[in-house]
Design a protein around this motif. Structure first.
Motif, PDB file in Angstrom:
ATOM      1  N   ARG A 321       0.863  -1.181   0.000  1.00 27.92           N
ATOM      2  CA  ARG A 321       0.000   0.000   0.000  1.00 27.92           C
ATOM      3  C   ARG A 321       0.892   1.222   0.000  1.00 27.92           C
ATOM      4  NH1 ARG A 321      -5.483   1.031   1.269  1.00 27.92           N
ATOM      5  NH2 ARG A 321      -5.915   2.962   0.145  1.00 27.92           N
ATOM      6  N   GLU A 322       0.575   2.180  -0.857  1.00 27.59           N
ATOM      7  CA  GLU A 322       1.373   3.395  -0.964  1.00 27.59           C
ATOM      8  C   GLU A 322       0.485   4.618  -0.836  1.00 27.59           C
ATOM      9  OE1 GLU A 322       3.692   3.341  -4.495  1.00 27.59           O
ATOM     10  OE2 GLU A 322       4.575   1.375  -4.068  1.00 27.59           O
ATOM     11  N   SER A 323       1.101   5.736  -0.500  1.00 25.17           N
ATOM     12  CA  SER A 323       0.345   6.966  -0.319  1.00 25.17           C
ATOM     13  C   SER A 323       1.214   8.152  -0.694  1.00 25.17           C
ATOM     14  CB  SER A 323      -0.120   7.096   1.139  1.00 25.17           C
ATOM     15  OG  SER A 323      -0.799   8.317   1.347  1.00 25.17           O
ATOM     16  N   SER A 324       0.668   9.033  -1.525  1.00 27.39           N
ATOM     17  CA  SER A 324       1.370  10.260  -1.884  1.00 27.39           C
ATOM     18  C   SER A 324       1.104  11.320  -0.824  1.00 27.39           C
ATOM     19  CB  SER A 324       0.898  10.763  -3.251  1.00 27.39           C
ATOM     20  OG  SER A 324       1.169   9.822  -4.258  1.00 27.39           O
ATOM     21  N   LEU A 325       2.010  12.263  -0.693  1.00 35.39           N
ATOM     22  CA  LEU A 325       1.853  13.359   0.247  1.00 35.39           C
ATOM     23  C   LEU A 325       2.641  14.548  -0.260  1.00 35.39           C
ATOM     24  CD1 LEU A 325       4.019  12.625   3.419  1.00 35.39           C
ATOM     25  CD2 LEU A 325       4.212  11.309   1.344  1.00 35.39           C
ATOM     26  N   PRO A 326       2.291  15.756   0.165  1.00 32.35           N
ATOM     27  CA  PRO A 326       3.092  16.918  -0.233  1.00 32.35           C
ATOM     28  C   PRO A 326       4.527  16.701   0.226  1.00 32.35           C
ATOM     29  CG  PRO A 326       1.033  17.611   0.793  1.00 32.35           C
ATOM     30  CD  PRO A 326       1.146  16.136   1.014  1.00 32.35           C
ATOM     31  N   PRO A 327       5.528  16.965  -0.620  1.00 35.29           N
ATOM     32  CA  PRO A 327       6.917  16.722  -0.223  1.00 35.29           C
ATOM     33  C   PRO A 327       7.224  17.297   1.150  1.00 35.29           C
ATOM     34  CG  PRO A 327       6.823  17.371  -2.521  1.00 35.29           C
ATOM     35  CD  PRO A 327       5.428  17.533  -1.981  1.00 35.29           C
ATOM     36  N   GLU A 336       3.913   8.722  10.900  1.00 32.83           N
ATOM     37  CA  GLU A 336       2.482   8.478  11.061  1.00 32.83           C
ATOM     38  C   GLU A 336       1.890   7.889   9.786  1.00 32.83           C
ATOM     39  OE1 GLU A 336       0.562   8.660  13.789  1.00 32.83           O
ATOM     40  OE2 GLU A 336       2.496   8.973  14.793  1.00 32.83           O
ATOM     41  N   ARG A 337       2.369   8.361   8.643  1.00 27.11           N
ATOM     42  CA  ARG A 337       1.856   7.816   7.387  1.00 27.11           C
ATOM     43  C   ARG A 337       2.274   6.349   7.236  1.00 27.11           C
ATOM     44  NH1 ARG A 337      -0.011  10.447   2.750  1.00 27.11           N
ATOM     45  NH2 ARG A 337      -0.418  12.106   4.265  1.00 27.11           N
ATOM     46  N   VAL A 338       3.507   6.025   7.575  1.00 22.14           N
ATOM     47  CA  VAL A 338       3.988   4.649   7.466  1.00 22.14           C
ATOM     48  C   VAL A 338       3.247   3.746   8.441  1.00 22.14           C
ATOM     49  CG1 VAL A 338       5.966   3.164   7.955  1.00 22.14           C
ATOM     50  CG2 VAL A 338       6.234   5.149   6.464  1.00 22.14           C
ATOM     51  N   LYS A 339       2.946   4.238   9.641  1.00 24.59           N
ATOM     52  CA  LYS A 339       2.173   3.436  10.595  1.00 24.59           C
ATOM     53  C   LYS A 339       0.820   3.048   9.999  1.00 24.59           C
ATOM     54  CE  LYS A 339       4.036   5.288  14.956  1.00 24.59           C
ATOM     55  NZ  LYS A 339       3.697   6.078  16.178  1.00 24.59           N
ATOM     56  N   ALA A 340       0.143   4.019   9.369  1.00 27.95           N
ATOM     57  CA  ALA A 340      -1.170   3.740   8.784  1.00 27.95           C
ATOM     58  C   ALA A 340      -1.051   2.745   7.636  1.00 27.95           C
ATOM     59  CB  ALA A 340      -1.803   5.040   8.302  1.00 27.95           C
ATOM     60  N   LEU A 341      -0.029   2.907   6.806  1.00 31.83           N
ATOM     61  CA  LEU A 341       0.167   1.986   5.689  1.00 31.83           C
ATOM     62  C   LEU A 341       0.499   0.582   6.178  1.00 31.83           C
ATOM     63  CD1 LEU A 341       2.291   4.319   3.375  1.00 31.83           C
ATOM     64  CD2 LEU A 341      -0.095   3.668   3.048  1.00 31.83           C
TER      65      LEU A 341
END
Length: 477
Positions: A321-327, A336-341
């Motif tokens: 699972r991947e997720s884009s975010l503002p640089p 936090e994003r990696v925890k959710a993924l």
């Protein structure tokens, strides 16, 4: 009306009720080059072999739509492509003998490893959007989304189905007065169906998360969905509801019918058959006499009859699972994003009743530098906490880097009854480091096969988790 079923009905699924998508990437190799170099957007781009200095033999693999406008097409010889569109590097406004810059193209050599890494991002999205996916090639797939949406009319269920979590649709939603909105897609659909909203959600998610564009065809059968996806490129969305299939196909040339190539098209033309409608109305016996068994099959497809099921191409080799975010270089935001993924990937693995032997992360830094890290475990496990811990540990290497996309994966999946490894030997496992710039390295989706030779030697427990079935979500091969 366009939809045969309404939301909330419990009618059994029939062939006409199926909702199938055909996802076809737009000039995929050129799109990948634009992802890597945004300055190429809107410019003629030609990808192939034989463009390097000293090379004289080669062919075009992909030409962007801007390049096609000058007559450059896939499979063209390099000499013809360069004659019609010289290299941009050769253009010089101050040299009257140099090519006109407005009639030149950017030429790029094929970088299959990078394109495959982007394709893995796309396929991860498709597998998250459908229970059954059939991968046809690096840039093409069929999805059966019958269990995710329906041909019901939007607005009659109180929500316009785009994003299945929010009901959001790129074109808004119900107009608020209870009327069914008009279809915003190309094709014969007059009113917007839930299937249209879901297909738009899939298409828009590919562009948003993977950075490349796709065209999607929606229909009750495979052959019509494939024709639909090619009907309004690029970034097209064509919806062909049940009951409108034959009408949609009838005026199209026979070459558009799935299975009709140039030779067959010429044979049909000699029989006075020019369109799909002609083919559907032709005598099946005469077609069979001329074309063999294929004649009757092509007759049925031209009439909108195709009962083939979308079948997966194998068990997945990884889940990601991947997720884009503002640089950002904010460490807490990335963690936090990696925890959710990690939680989502572990949940998907548990739902599919599979164990995993590898945990990895993917970090994409601007402009599009892809870095991956992975760690092998001593044996197969099912442990969401461990997925998070390992992912965060691997992410630490990139604590000071700006990231525009993050991903977590589990790989070397085990779907058979297996003993789980204990964690007693975990501290001694080695990280598998693989940075490859923008070529992807060890990608977020593992395309390798585990033949059993790389099983860990750590301690094993005696417990087994019984399987009730195999996973239904194959990853891209």
């Amino acid at each position: 009306m366009d939809g045969d079923t309404l939301p909330g009905t419990q009618q059994p699924t029939t062939g006409a009720d199926r909702v199938l998508l055909h996802v076809d990437m737009d000039c995929f190799y050129a799109s990948c080059e634009r992802l890597r170099d945004p300055s190429l957007r809107g410019e003629p781009v030609v990808v192939g072999m034989g463009y390097e200095p000293g090379e004289t033999i080669g062919a075009v693999a992909t030409a962007s739509y801007e390049a096609r406008a000058f007559g450059v097409n896939s499979a063209d010889p390099i000499s013809r492509a360069l004659d019609r569109l010289p290299r941009r590097a050769e253009a010089d406004p101050d040299d009257p003998n140099a090519p006109d810059p407005d009639r030149t193209a950017h030429y790029r050599p094929v970088d299959l490893e990078f394109y495959t890494s982007v394709a893995a991002d796309v396929k991860a999205i498709l597998h998250d959007c459908a229970d059954v996916v059939r991968e046809v090639s690096i840039d093409e797939a069929y999805l059966d989304v019958t269990d995710r949406t329906s041909w019901g009319l939007a607005g009659q269920s109180g929500v316009d189905e785009g994003d299945p979590n929010t009901g959001d649709d790129a074109n808004g939603g119900d107009d608020g007065d209870g009327d069914v909105p008009e279809s915003a897609a190309a094709g014969p659909a007059e009113r917007r169906t839930l299937a249209e909203g879901y297909a738009r959600y899939v298409r828009d998610r590919i562009e948003r998360e993977a950075g490349v564009t796709a065209s999607v065809g929606v229909a009750p059968n495979m052959s019509t969905a494939k024709i639909a996806s090619d009907h309004d490129k690029p970034e097209g969305l064509v919806v062909v509801p049940p009951g409108r299939v034959r009408e949609f196909l009838a005026p199209l040339p026979t070459e558009t019918v799935h299975g009709v190539g140039p030779v067959t098209a010429r044979t049909l033309a000699e029989m006075g058959i020019e369109t799909a409608g002609d083919l559907a109305s032709a005598d099946p016996a005469a077609l069979e006499a001329e074309l063999g068994e294929r004649g009757r099959e092509l007759h049925e497809r031209a009439g909108g009859e195709d009962d083939r099921e979308v079948t997966p191409t194998g068990l997945p080799k990884s889940l990601s699972r991947e997720s884009s975010l503002p640089p950002t270089d904010d460490e807490e935001t990335k963690r936090e994003r990696v925890k959710a993924l990690a939680a989502d990937v572990a949940r998907r693995a548990r739902e599919r009743e599979c164990l995993y032997r590898t945990i990895g992360v993917k970090v994409v830094t601007p402009p599009y530098e892809v870095h991956t890290r992975a760690r092998s475990l001593p044996g197969p496990v099912d442990d969401p906490d461990l997925v998070e811990a390992v992912a965060l540990d691997l992410l630490a290497e990139f604590a000071d880097d700006r990231a525009r996309k993050l991903g977590v994966r589990v790989a070397k999946l085990d779907f058979a009854d297996s003993d789980q490894a204990t964690l007693s030997g975990f501290e001694n496992t080695q990280a598998e480091n693989g940075t490859s710039g923008d070529r992807g390295g060890e990608r977020s989706d593992d395309h390798g096969r585990d033949d059993g030779r790389n099983r860990g030697d750590g301690d094993r427990t005696g417990g087994r988790r019984q399987r009730t079935g195999q996973a239904s979500l194959p990853e891209f091969e």
